[in-house]
Each structure stands twice: as structure tokens, then as C-alpha cells.
Design a protein around this motif. Structure first.
Motif, short mmCIF file in Angstrom:
data_model
loop_
_atom_site.label_atom_id
_atom_site.label_comp_id
_atom_site.label_asym_id
_atom_site.label_seq_id
_atom_site.Cartn_x
_atom_site.Cartn_y
_atom_site.Cartn_z
N THR A 208 0.84 -1.20 0.00
CA THR A 208 0.00 0.00 0.00
C THR A 208 0.87 1.25 0.00
OG1 THR A 208 -0.14 0.15 2.41
CG2 THR A 208 -1.81 -1.20 1.29
N ARG A 209 0.31 2.35 -0.49
CA ARG A 209 1.04 3.61 -0.52
C ARG A 209 1.37 4.09 0.89
NH1 ARG A 209 -3.56 6.50 -3.63
NH2 ARG A 209 -4.60 4.84 -2.48
N SER A 210 0.43 3.88 1.81
CA SER A 210 0.65 4.36 3.19
C SER A 210 1.72 3.56 3.91
CB SER A 210 -0.67 4.31 3.98
OG SER A 210 -1.16 2.98 4.01
N GLU A 211 1.86 2.29 3.58
CA GLU A 211 2.86 1.44 4.24
C GLU A 211 4.26 1.71 3.70
OE1 GLU A 211 0.04 -2.47 5.21
OE2 GLU A 211 1.41 -2.47 3.50
N ASN A 212 4.38 1.72 2.37
CA ASN A 212 5.70 1.90 1.77
C ASN A 212 5.51 2.43 0.35
OD1 ASN A 212 8.27 1.60 0.54
ND2 ASN A 212 8.81 -0.01 1.99
N TYR A 213 5.52 3.74 0.22
CA TYR A 213 5.23 4.36 -1.07
C TYR A 213 6.24 3.96 -2.13
CZ TYR A 213 3.59 8.03 -4.24
OH TYR A 213 3.07 8.71 -5.31
N CYS B 175 10.24 26.11 -15.56
CA CYS B 175 9.88 24.72 -15.27
C CYS B 175 8.40 24.58 -14.96
CB CYS B 175 10.70 24.19 -14.09
SG CYS B 175 10.37 25.10 -12.55
N ILE B 176 7.92 23.33 -15.06
CA ILE B 176 6.62 22.98 -14.49
C ILE B 176 6.87 21.97 -13.38
CG2 ILE B 176 5.18 23.53 -16.49
CD1 ILE B 176 5.26 20.55 -17.25
N GLU B 177 6.20 22.18 -12.26
CA GLU B 177 6.38 21.33 -11.08
C GLU B 177 5.04 20.70 -10.70
OE1 GLU B 177 9.19 20.67 -9.22
OE2 GLU B 177 10.47 21.84 -10.57
N ALA B 178 5.06 19.40 -10.44
CA ALA B 178 3.86 18.67 -10.05
C ALA B 178 4.04 18.05 -8.67
CB ALA B 178 3.56 17.58 -11.08
N LEU B 179 2.93 17.79 -8.00
CA LEU B 179 2.97 17.20 -6.66
C LEU B 179 2.50 15.76 -6.71
CD1 LEU B 179 3.62 17.92 -3.70
CD2 LEU B 179 1.18 18.42 -3.39
N MET B 180 3.32 14.86 -6.18
CA MET B 180 2.97 13.45 -6.13
C MET B 180 2.20 13.13 -4.85
SD MET B 180 4.29 12.50 -9.03
CE MET B 180 3.71 14.13 -9.57
N GLN B 181 1.60 11.93 -4.81
CA GLN B 181 0.73 11.60 -3.68
C GLN B 181 1.45 11.43 -2.35
OE1 GLN B 181 -2.65 8.73 -4.53
NE2 GLN B 181 -1.51 8.51 -6.44
N MET C 161 2.63 8.07 -10.21
CA MET C 161 2.61 8.51 -8.81
C MET C 161 1.52 9.52 -8.50
SD MET C 161 6.50 8.60 -7.48
CE MET C 161 7.04 9.91 -8.55
N ALA C 162 1.07 10.26 -9.51
CA ALA C 162 0.06 11.29 -9.25
C ALA C 162 -1.35 10.72 -9.13
CB ALA C 162 0.09 12.33 -10.37
N HIS C 163 -1.63 9.62 -9.83
CA HIS C 163 -3.02 9.18 -9.93
C HIS C 163 -3.32 7.78 -9.41
CE1 HIS C 163 -3.49 12.69 -12.36
NE2 HIS C 163 -2.89 12.21 -13.42
N SER C 164 -2.34 6.89 -9.39
CA SER C 164 -2.63 5.48 -9.14
C SER C 164 -2.98 5.20 -7.69
CB SER C 164 -1.45 4.62 -9.60
OG SER C 164 -1.21 4.84 -10.99
#
Length: 491
Positions: free
Chosen positions: A7-12, A225-231, A283-286
Motif C-alpha cells: 500500500t502507498r501508506s505502508e511503503n510508497y 519549469c513545471i512542477e507537479a505534486l505526487m501523492q 505517482m500522481a493518480h494510481s
């Protein structure tokens, strides 16, 4: 199916690595730090390429190709450029092998040493500007608007599939202009192209800004640049566009005769995005069940899965499914009818969920009787039963809705994880507990920027193009500041 993803919360980090492999996007190769992009992953990259290439051509650019190898002397001509890339360069020193006299395979032939070593391109400014010298004589030859799709090599010590690999795929634009204003306009135009692609195709909201001197591309006057934020609250630089001034033109003596007959150095730009965008998309959507792909970039937008007990039922379902597939294809929608009898429907549901297919249709004997089909959307995991009459138009609208919904979710996440702070204590607290984009005052000095980076591992991602003039004091030094910049830990 194999065991569930971490899971993302356990180990991204482990979640990301496993998802890339299990979704058949890429795998590590026999060469350390390099990757094999598998067909499903490459088909997503192809869609990215196609969309971007169309956008480049709409803005007047043409594709060309330049050599993989760069003479070492070329990198010495622009001092800041070679300093920026020297530690990442792979160097070719010999051009021949021979059989080992001891019978242990092959060895490098010591007699085949190159007179001048060749660098495997980490980026192509030097070899391209050496070529432009032959292409430009007059103002009539300008502007030169060239793009190339290529691979590059940057010798990385710590690698990660898509995000940071020794070899990666990208495009790099290199343009030459007669005035500074025209080159700056080109730099900003291409930044806008990248932002439009990120938001409209990748469903990825981005911040547009300028890099600080510390973070600027080696050899550039300004880097946008363009900068995006991951989950996980980390930033990812999704694209850069550089105003090169006359630095490379001067280094390679690229001059043109202006309308008054005077010789001037041309003004340059370069800009690029890479397969790192694949990492951003993941990383942004899954989610913990697998990929969530925006429909515009999904290799398969709709999958139809038959549910049947015998061959007679399958034949009847196949007739309807194939007719529906034809309707969808006429609307430009990519569709797959999966009647592979080696796997049960439940397995297929999980497989296509893992691969992020935006819409799944399930059709059984009862659906045939009722003239209906079960429609499941990947992003929200909701299902509905819909009549077959007008179903193609319904699905077309649904795909548009999914594209918008994925973007809106990512935008809401960014807004919820963007924080303004006024003290260094508050800065550290937010950074450790939440991450995200942190808007804070900075005194404008490289010294302060470096100290913040050393103490927190957070960097200035950009000075926003829409930065508001706001009097304040630097969170670290207490010196005056005229506006907030964007800090984050980053990939």
C-alpha cells in the motif's frame, strides 16, 4: 492473481516499484541502472510522444536527429555546461575489441585507442550548436526551430525505473533566434506547451515558474519549469525550458548577419521532457489496486469482458460485443474484447484494474436478454447498468468525464497540500508532518537556499510566474523578501 500490491501508506517507494513491474510497464535490464520499457509501458510513452509531437509541429518546429557521440573538446567550450554534466558523462575511449590471448572471451584492443575521447550524449547542446554554425549565416536563416526524439545517458549512482535511470528517452528542442526577446518568447511558449500537455493529457496540475540560480540548467541564463505534486507529498519536475542567451552561440561561434549587415551572435533556447513523465503519471493518480490512467493516454480505453457458461452464450455475447467495439472505434476509442478462455472473469477484472483501463464493460447472458451492459469506471470503482441503445455515445462522454475527474482529484490534492508558512520552525513542522508545496519567503541568496537544503533536504522548486509581490522576511535569515517561493522535497 499474485499477492496484493504494497500500500502507498505502508511503503510508497515499494508500492511504486512493484506497480511499475506488475503492470508490465518496465523492468530492470542486465545493465545496471538501465531499464527495459515493456510494450504496455511503451504504448503509453508513444501516446505521449504523439501528442507532444503534434503540439511541437503546430508551433512551427521540425524534427531532426543528431549524433549520439560528442567529441570531448565540445564539452570544454562552455565552462558552466561541462561543470554541470562532468560527473554524469559516460566516455568512449576505444573503438575495437579482440580475442583474449588467454582464451577468456574478448578484451579491449589497446592499439585501438581513440585520438579524442567521445562522450555519450548527456544532452545535445554542444553537438547541435557546432552544427548550427554551418546552418546560420544570415537573419534569413532564422529562426531555427528544431526538435529531436532521442535517448541520453547520465551516469546515475542511484536509479529508479522511469524516475532516474542511466539511459532514458526524451525529446530535446534546440532553437536559434535573431533577438533576445524572440528567444525568451520561445522559451515561455514551450513551457506553456508542456503545461498544457500535463494538464490536458496527463490530467496533472502543474505550477509554472523560474528556477533559482542554484537549480538552473548548466549553461542557461534562465530555466523555466513545471512542477507537479505526487501523492507522497514530494514534488516532481515535469518539464524544463531554458533561455540560453548567447552562451552557446558564443562558445561555438554561431553568428548571423543582421538586416544592417552587422555580425551578431544568435540567441538560443533548449527545452525537454523525458520518460520521467511516466513516473509522474503513475505517482500522481494510481491507487493501491494499480494504475489509474487518464483516458487520453490509456493504451486500452475500454475493455469488454464476456461472462458465459458455454460456447453458445459466448458466441451470442461476441456478436454484440464486436458490434459495440466497432461503434466505439468509429468514435476514436481504443477497445479490447477479451474472450481469452484461459482466465476467469474475476482474474480479468483484477488484471485490467491493475493496468488502469479507464472503463470496463461486463456482458453476460442476462445482459443480452435485457439489452444492457455493466459499465465500471476505474477511477472511482463505481458500476452502473446501462442500456445498449446509445451506449457508444454514453461511453465517449464517460471517458471525458473520467479525464476531468482525475484532474480535479489531483488538483484538490495539491490545494489541500499547499501551505504558507512564516517561520523556519513552522516550515520544518509542515515538511516533516505533511510535505507538499510550502510557500515561504526567501531572501534571494544562494547561501540561504543551500543552508535550507542542507538542513531539511527541501529545495526551491520554482519562483512562481504568478508570484504575488508581498513584503515579508526570509524564514531562515530574517532578511527582507518581496514574495514567496515554492519549497518541497523532490524526486
Amino acid at each position: 492473481m499474485s499477492k496484493a500490491l504494497p500500500t502507498r501508506s505502508e511503503n510508497y517507494s515499494e508500492w511504486y516499484n512493484e506497480l511499475v513491474k506488475r503492470a508490465d510497464l518496465a523492468e530492470n535490464s542486465a545493465v545496471r541502472g538501465c531499464m527495459v520499457i515493456k510494450p504496455y509501458g511503451y504504448s503509453i510513452w508513444e501516446k505521449m510522444q504523439r501528442a507532444l509531437d503534434d503540439m511541437f509541429k503546430e508551433t512551427g518546429h521540425s524534427n531532426a536527429y543528431f549524433p549520439l557521440f560528442i567529441p570531448k573538446s565540445y564539452l570544454s567550450k562552455e565552462a558552466s555546461h561541462v561543470e554541470g554534466f562532468a560527473k554524469e558523462c559516460a566516455v568512449v575511449t576505444h573503438y575495437r575489441l579482440k580475442n583474449d590471448p588467454d582464451g577468456k572471451g574478448v578484451i579491449v584492443d589497446p592499439e585501438a585507442k581513440l585520438e579524442e575521447e567521445l562522450i555519450v550524449r548527456p544532452t545535445s547542446e554542444t553537438v547541435i550548436w557546432s552544427t548550427y554554425k554551418n546552418w546560420v549565416q544570415s537573419y534569413r536563416d532564422l529562426p531555427l526551430l528544431i526538435n529531436q526524439w532521442a535517448n541520453v545517458v547520465r551516469w546515475e549512482m542511484r536509479t529508479r525505473l522511469f524516475l532516474r535511470t542511466t539511459e532514458f528517452l526524451w525529446q530535446e528542442g534546440h532553437t536559434a533566434h535573431s533577438t533576445s526577446a524572440e528567444a525568451v518568447a520561445e522559451t515561455k511558449q514551450m513551457l506553456d506547451v508542456y503545461a498544457t500537455f500535463a494538464e490536458e493529457w496527463m490530467a496533472l496540475p502543474v505550477l509554472k515558474g523560474v528556477k533559482t540560480a542554484n537549480e538552473r540548467f548548466a549553461g542557461a541564463v534562465d530555466t523555466y519549469c513545471i512542477e507537479a505534486l505526487m501523492q507522497d507529498g514530494k514534488a516532481l519536475q515535469a518539464g524544463t525550458s531554458h533561455f540560453l542567451g548567447q552562451n552557446f552561440a558564443a562558445a561555438f561561434d554561431v553568428k548571423f548577419q543582421d538586416r544592417d549587415g552587422k555580425l551578431e551572435y544568435v540567441w538560443g533556447t533548449s527545452w525537454g521532457v523525458s520518460t520521467r513523465l511516466m513516473g509522474a503519471l503513475i505517482m500522481a493518480h494510481s491507487d493501491d489496486a494499480g494504475l489509474v490512467l487518464p483516458p487520453k493516454l490509456a493504451p486500452i480505453q475500454v475493455v469488454i469482458i464476456p461472462i458465459y457458461k458455454n460456447e453458445e452464450q459466448l458466441a451470442a455475447i461476441a456478436e454484440k460485443a464486436n458490434d459495440l467495439a466497432k461503434q466505439l472505434k468509429k468514435l476514436g476509442i481504443s477497445v479490447k474484447f477479451d474472450q481469452n478462455d484461459a482466465y476467469k472473469p474475476g482474474y480479468k477484472f483484477a488484471e485490467y484494474e491493475l493496468k488502469g483501463v479507464p472503463v470496463r464493460l461486463a456482458m453476460g447472458a442476462r445482459d443480452l436478454e435485457n439489452g444492457t451492459v455493466e459499465v465500471a469506471r476505474r477511477d472511482t470503482k463505481t458500476k452502473e447498468t446501462v442500456g445498449l441503445e446509445g451506449i457508444a455515445d454514453h461511453i465517449s462522454k464517460l471517458l471525458d468525464n473520467i479525464q476531468e475527474s482525475i484532474y480535479d482529484k489531483a488538483l484538490a490534492f495539491r490545494e489541500e497540500n499547499t501551505f504558507s508558512v512564516d517561520t523556519f520552525e513552522e516550515f520544518n513542522k509542515v515538511l516533516e508532518s505533511k510535505g507538499g508545496f510550502i510557500l515561504a519567503h526567501w531572501d534571494g541568496t544562494s547561501e540561504t537556499e543551500e543552508k535550507i537544503k542542507e538542513e531539511t533536504k527541501a529545495t526551491i522548486r520554482c519562483i512562481p510566474l504568478n508570484q504575488k509581490q508581498e513584503t515579508g522576511v526570509c524564514i531562515y535569515s530574517g532578511k527582507p523578501s518581496t514574495g514567496r517561493v515554492v519549497f518541497a522535497r523532490a524526486y
